[in-house]
Design an enzyme around this catalytic site. Structure first.
Site, PDB file in Angstrom:
ATOM      1  N   LYS A  99      -0.629  31.959 -20.501  1.00  0.00           N
ATOM      2  CA  LYS A  99      -0.362  32.899 -19.411  1.00  0.00           C
ATOM      3  C   LYS A  99       0.882  32.524 -18.617  1.00  0.00           C
ATOM      4  O   LYS A  99       1.639  33.397 -18.172  1.00  0.00           O
ATOM      5  CB  LYS A  99      -1.581  32.997 -18.500  1.00  0.00           C
ATOM      6  CG  LYS A  99      -2.793  33.632 -19.187  1.00  0.00           C
ATOM      7  CD  LYS A  99      -3.984  33.700 -18.265  1.00  0.00           C
ATOM      8  CE  LYS A  99      -5.175  34.378 -18.936  1.00  0.00           C
ATOM      9  NZ  LYS A  99      -5.671  33.635 -20.104  1.00  0.00           N
ATOM     10  N   HIS A 121     -15.306  40.028 -14.888  1.00  0.00           N
ATOM     11  CA  HIS A 121     -13.967  40.093 -15.487  1.00  0.00           C
ATOM     12  C   HIS A 121     -13.999  40.299 -16.996  1.00  0.00           C
ATOM     13  O   HIS A 121     -13.006  40.079 -17.687  1.00  0.00           O
ATOM     14  CB  HIS A 121     -13.154  38.832 -15.162  1.00  0.00           C
ATOM     15  CG  HIS A 121     -12.999  38.571 -13.700  1.00  0.00           C
ATOM     16  ND1 HIS A 121     -12.229  39.356 -12.868  1.00  0.00           N
ATOM     17  CD2 HIS A 121     -13.555  37.624 -12.896  1.00  0.00           C
ATOM     18  CE1 HIS A 121     -12.287  38.897 -11.640  1.00  0.00           C
ATOM     19  NE2 HIS A 121     -13.091  37.849 -11.611  1.00  0.00           N
ATOM     20  N   GLU A 129      -2.244  34.059  -8.571  1.00  0.00           N
ATOM     21  CA  GLU A 129      -1.479  35.285  -8.394  1.00  0.00           C
ATOM     22  C   GLU A 129      -2.141  36.177  -7.365  1.00  0.00           C
ATOM     23  O   GLU A 129      -3.342  36.062  -7.086  1.00  0.00           O
ATOM     24  CB  GLU A 129      -1.321  36.029  -9.723  1.00  0.00           C
ATOM     25  CG  GLU A 129      -2.600  36.536 -10.326  1.00  0.00           C
ATOM     26  CD  GLU A 129      -2.400  37.166 -11.696  1.00  0.00           C
ATOM     27  OE1 GLU A 129      -1.394  36.855 -12.355  1.00  0.00           O
ATOM     28  OE2 GLU A 129      -3.259  37.969 -12.100  1.00  0.00           O
ATOM     29  N   ARG A 137      -3.578  38.726 -30.625  1.00  0.00           N
ATOM     30  CA  ARG A 137      -4.605  38.908 -31.657  1.00  0.00           C
ATOM     31  C   ARG A 137      -5.061  40.359 -31.648  1.00  0.00           C
ATOM     32  O   ARG A 137      -4.592  41.163 -30.865  1.00  0.00           O
ATOM     33  CB  ARG A 137      -5.804  38.004 -31.354  1.00  0.00           C
ATOM     34  CG  ARG A 137      -6.341  38.211 -29.931  1.00  0.00           C
ATOM     35  CD  ARG A 137      -7.639  37.513 -29.674  1.00  0.00           C
ATOM     36  NE  ARG A 137      -8.016  37.459 -28.277  1.00  0.00           N
ATOM     37  CZ  ARG A 137      -8.529  38.441 -27.572  1.00  0.00           C
ATOM     38  NH1 ARG A 137      -8.721  39.626 -28.150  1.00  0.00           N
ATOM     39  NH2 ARG A 137      -8.843  38.300 -26.293  1.00  0.00           N
TER      40      ARG A 137
END
Length: 493
Positions: free
Chosen positions: A117, A236, A201, A293
């Site tokens: 990430k 999530h 973030e 993927r």
């Protein structure tokens, strides 16, 4: 190079899905299986099946060298990783190619650049892909974390760099909660991925989770196959996905697609991949991460484009060029996917292990079920609780929603609790039907009582009794399964 035999380094639904395309292309298949999958559907479907270890994934499906040896011993040309397990592991991809086999996916270098990430955010920044404000590198110091969070403003999201599926992720609303949640996120990330690297973030309020499917070949051609809306989530993790999104205009769709292509080209990316964005109600969008993927929700893209994404992966791995350009691609109709998981919505979607005693899928035109279960099979505690993916396709969104309700009504599973009733709740809810929802759908609209039949007004005592009975059933099933012997099963390795 023509691929003649593929070993699928995975299990369950995705292994079966890949085998179906292989059989269509007349490619031989090899399954791997653990003790828990000794009588699994994916093992029975393959041309060959090789036992690789005990039930825990750490002793079977995560053993790189064992899997590669199985491929070599079977005479396979290539390995398809599916999703989850080792699918985004650059070391695995590299070891496969070093062994003289083909990895059906992107290069190890591309996985390293875009799979992490933090690294992917740096590439996104370099090619003008919008980013959510936050740390541009790993958080190594708690004081640094507090300074960054205070600067960008709360709420903030702590995320594991190597993570996925909601693991190693914490939403923080107040400064005093930051450090304890940071420590929990790092601990969970280390336990789940062997890497405790995290970053911070800004959390976008009322966010929509929208992802762009890209496809590239090894000759520099990259296209985007439009978007998927994935905002209905718990912890999530996605439960309902659809394509196209009800939020985007054609202009925003084009901007997001082109941003995803720029990101892929910057890393010389090929094969399938998904660029995930968060968008606000005004269609401002920001890059989240890239999944290097095939995605769980790829069937909705297959429906609206008419493409077989597994076939495309194989063709790209054979070094073939894409046979179409961006201008050739059009959105046709609307598709919705419900993840049918062995989970109990009455218990905050806790897994429901046990034996499936009844399993009858809907037989309706425009309805697809991707699964790997047959009654009386067992939902194991060792792996993801997803039983099947229920996918519908119709001429428009309203028709697809109606078809999904019909499909759910005709999907009969007994022996374990499932998310089917929740899916029906979503399809009938005004917020979903109007397209005016976000990732907080469950928190805003769902409570267990809403799954009770109309006309009932269950008391707290009744709801508690239902939950308790289900807990006792799950515990009873678990004890029974642990005591059952597999000695009567004949296993062909």
């Amino acid at each position: 190079m023509k691929i003649n035999k593929i070993l699928v380094a995975n299990r369950g639904e995705i292994a079966v899905r890949i085998f179906k395309t292989c059989k269509k292309l007349n490619i031989k298949t090899v399954a791997i299986f653990s003790d828990a999958d000794i009588y699994s559907a994916h093992k029975l479907m393959a041309d060959e099946a090789i036992w690789i270890g005990p039930s825990p994934a750490s002793q079977s499906y995560l053993l790189m060298d064992v899997i590669i040896k199985a491929a070599l011993d079977s005479g396979a040309d290539a390995i398809h990783p599916g999703y989850g397990f080792l699918s985004e592991n650059e070391t695995f991809a590299r070891k496969i190619t070093e062994a003289g086999l083909i990895f059906i996916g992107p290069s190890a270098e591309a996985i390293a650049q875009l799979g992490g990430k933090i690294a992917s955010k740096n590439i996104a920044l370099s090619v003008d892909v919008p980013l959510v404000p936050g740390s541009m590198g790993a958080i190594t110091d708690e004081n640094e974390a507090k300074s960054i969070a205070d600067n960008i403003g709360y709420p903030v999201l702590i995320k594991a760099s190597a993570g996925g599926g909601g693991k190693g992720m914490r939403l923080v609303y107040k400064s005093e909660e930051l450090i304890p949640q940071l420590q929990r996120a790092k601990s969970e990330a280390l336990s789940s991925f062997g890497d405790d690297t995290v970053f911070i973030e800004k959390y976008v309020l009322n966010p929509r989770h929208i992802e762009i499917q890209i496809l590239g070949d090894q000759h520099g051609n990259v296209v985007y196959l439009f978007e998927r809306e994935c905002s209905i989530q718990r912890r999530h993790q996605k439960l309902v996905e659809e394509a196209p999104s009800s939020l985007l205009t054609e202009e925003t769709r084009k901007k997001m697609g082109e941003a995803a292509v720029r990101l892929a080209k910057a890393a010389n990316y090929y094969s399938t991949g998904t660029v995930e964005f968060v968008a606000d109600e005004h269609q401002n969008f920001y890059f989240l991460e890239m999944n290097t993927r095939l995605q769980v929700e790829h069937p909705v893209t297959e429906f609206i484009t008419g493409l077989d994404l597994v076939e495309q992966q194989i063709r790209v791995a054979e070094n073939q060029k894409l046979t179409f350009t961006q201008s050739d691609l059009k959105i046709n109709g609307h598709a919705i996917e419900l993840r049918v998981c062995a989970e109990n919505p009455l218990q905050n979607f806790l897994p429901s292990t046990g034996k499936i005693t009844t399993y009858i899928t809907p037989q309706i035109e425009g309805v697809r079920v991707d699964d790997a279960y047959l009654a009386p099979m067992v939902v194991s505690r060792f792996y993801d609780p997803m039983i099947a993916k229920l996918i519908v396709f119709d001429k428009d969104r309203a028709s697809a929603i109606q078809k999904m309700q019909t499909a759910i009504d005709n999907f009969n599973i007994k022996g374990v609790d499932t998310t089917l009733p929740f899916g029906n709740f979503v399809m009938k809810h005004e917020a979903f039907q109007s397209g005016k929802f976000d990732t907080q759908f469950i928190q805003k609209y769902f409570t267990p009582e809403l799954l009770q039949p109309k006309g009932d007004s269950p008391s707290e005592a009744l709801v508690a009794a239902i939950v308790t009975a289900s807990l006792l059933k799950n515990e009873s099933d678990k004890n029974r399964l642990q005591s059952e012997s597999l000695s009567n099963w004949q296993v062909k390795n």
